[in-house]
Design an enzyme around this catalytic site. Sequence first.
Site, mmCIF file in Angstrom:
data_model
loop_
_atom_site.group_PDB
_atom_site.id
_atom_site.type_symbol
_atom_site.label_atom_id
_atom_site.label_comp_id
_atom_site.label_asym_id
_atom_site.label_seq_id
_atom_site.Cartn_x
_atom_site.Cartn_y
_atom_site.Cartn_z
ATOM 1 N N ARG A 123 1.731 -10.363 14.727
ATOM 2 C CA ARG A 123 1.757 -10.681 13.286
ATOM 3 C C ARG A 123 0.530 -10.147 12.544
ATOM 4 N NH1 ARG A 123 3.706 -15.584 15.467
ATOM 5 N NH2 ARG A 123 5.957 -15.759 15.188
ATOM 6 N N LYS A 145 -0.621 0.235 2.286
ATOM 7 C CA LYS A 145 0.819 0.438 2.527
ATOM 8 C C LYS A 145 1.002 1.030 3.919
ATOM 9 C CE LYS A 145 2.970 1.109 -1.992
ATOM 10 N NZ LYS A 145 3.617 2.089 -2.890
ATOM 11 N N GLU A 187 -1.916 15.153 -4.671
ATOM 12 C CA GLU A 187 -2.281 13.754 -4.960
ATOM 13 C C GLU A 187 -3.588 13.676 -5.760
ATOM 14 O OE1 GLU A 187 -0.395 11.170 -4.570
ATOM 15 O OE2 GLU A 187 1.047 11.702 -3.005
ATOM 16 N N LYS A 229 -7.813 5.218 -6.802
ATOM 17 C CA LYS A 229 -6.815 4.434 -6.063
ATOM 18 C C LYS A 229 -7.357 3.046 -5.724
ATOM 19 C CE LYS A 229 -3.241 4.265 -2.730
ATOM 20 N NZ LYS A 229 -2.363 4.868 -1.778
ATOM 21 N N GLU A 239 2.123 -3.933 -5.562
ATOM 22 C CA GLU A 239 2.918 -3.136 -6.499
ATOM 23 C C GLU A 239 3.805 -3.991 -7.388
ATOM 24 O OE1 GLU A 239 4.041 0.796 -4.915
ATOM 25 O OE2 GLU A 239 5.932 0.493 -5.970
ATOM 26 N N ARG A 243 0.170 -0.736 -9.911
ATOM 27 C CA ARG A 243 0.211 0.186 -8.759
ATOM 28 C C ARG A 243 1.373 1.159 -8.859
ATOM 29 N NH1 ARG A 243 -1.141 -0.939 -2.421
ATOM 30 N NH2 ARG A 243 -0.804 1.195 -1.750
ATOM 31 N N ASN A 247 3.042 6.135 -8.268
ATOM 32 C CA ASN A 247 4.278 6.837 -7.886
ATOM 33 C C ASN A 247 4.580 8.010 -8.823
ATOM 34 O OD1 ASN A 247 4.671 5.111 -5.776
ATOM 35 N ND2 ASN A 247 5.966 3.701 -6.927
ATOM 36 N N HIS A 250 6.689 10.908 -7.736
ATOM 37 C CA HIS A 250 7.256 10.560 -6.432
ATOM 38 C C HIS A 250 8.749 10.247 -6.469
ATOM 39 C CE1 HIS A 250 3.108 10.540 -5.276
ATOM 40 N NE2 HIS A 250 3.376 10.171 -4.038
ATOM 41 N N HIS A 254 10.403 12.144 -3.640
ATOM 42 C CA HIS A 254 11.039 11.562 -2.454
ATOM 43 C C HIS A 254 12.456 12.103 -2.266
ATOM 44 C CE1 HIS A 254 8.270 7.779 -2.146
ATOM 45 N NE2 HIS A 254 7.740 8.845 -1.604
ATOM 46 N N HIS A 266 4.843 16.743 1.779
ATOM 47 C CA HIS A 266 4.897 15.699 0.744
ATOM 48 C C HIS A 266 4.275 16.187 -0.573
ATOM 49 C CE1 HIS A 266 4.788 11.649 -0.940
ATOM 50 N NE2 HIS A 266 3.498 11.772 -1.147
#
Length: 362
Positions: A123, A145, A187, A229, A239, A243, A247, A250, A254, A266
């Site tokens: 966990r 993330k 980025e 960031k 998010e 946040r 994206n 993105h 994506h 990417h």
Amino acid sequence: MTTTDASLTTIAVGGPAPYDVLVGPGAARHVVSALPDAASVAVVHDERLGELAAPVAAALHAAGRRVEVMVVPSGEQAKTLEVVARLWDDFAGAAVTRSDAVVAVGGGATTDVVGFAAATWLRGVRVVHVPTTLLAMVDAAVGGKTGINTSAGKNLAGAFHPPAAVLVDLDLLTALPAHEWVNGMAEVVKAGFIADPVILDLIGSDVAGAALPTGPSTRALVERSIAMKAHVVAADLKEAGPREMLNYGHTLGHAIERHESYTIPHGHAVSIGMVFAAELARVADRLDDATADRHREVLDDLGLPTSYARDAWPSLLETMRMDKKARGGTLRFVVLDGLGKPAILAAPDDDLLLAAYREVSS
Ligand code: GLY
């Protein structure tokens, strides 16, 4: 974490689980002070990067830690449940306990999958990221993330698991191929457009230098992107609000990655996605021509792609809708209302989307 090494910059990331990002030459050597009390450490690296992981493992070993070295496949191929299951088995074999830790050495795919394995093992055990690509330094390794891909899309299974520290070792960039650097620059450019235009000025003042990891502005570009960031994720780890602006580029990006079965880098997909987002904001009368045009100029100058196949549109649109459905939302794009002014364009109509795509397609 504390360091007396004056050649390093410390960027503090606040929020519910604060940590530091150390930036500078030799930052990876500080792995021991990043984990002052872990008796046992699993060092997991991209299978191609044994040489970069060896000094990290050696520093831990020299400090009397029990070290187990594990490997994951290179790149996006690593982001599968099978790889996570193998890491769980390896953690069990190495008796990694809650008070122990994991160190991830590699690019963004490695920090994503190893971070997810660490988030789920017992966990949650601590993870320190040692990013080896520009993309991972300025984006994937910072912000907590973690995740893997599923057949329905990218990063659909994951967890927010902030690292215990991120060690951005600028010496590792000397081994980075120029094309990997340029990939990460997408980025960096994103950070410039959404929040820190000084980044765009630095690139514009020496484009040839900015296209190389050895350029004069490397450290400033890396630090400014991470600081941007850090500021955003400290305010909104999960998010729920600001946040989302990270994206930028993105949503289409994506879809392009999926269309290419994740074989396109990417940063290339995000580059095309940012030009699309700029065109979308322009056709929606939200963004001035100069800022919209600046996207294509700066990305072209760096050697990043700014157009995509015209006949791919129906498939890309369908993927974007499916992706949003899987995430329980409607189609939303981050757009700019001006330089450094990100905003949301929700549920745009198909004509507007097509008009923007026409400007991007070749
Ligand atoms: N890469 C986007 C984020 O970390 O939120």
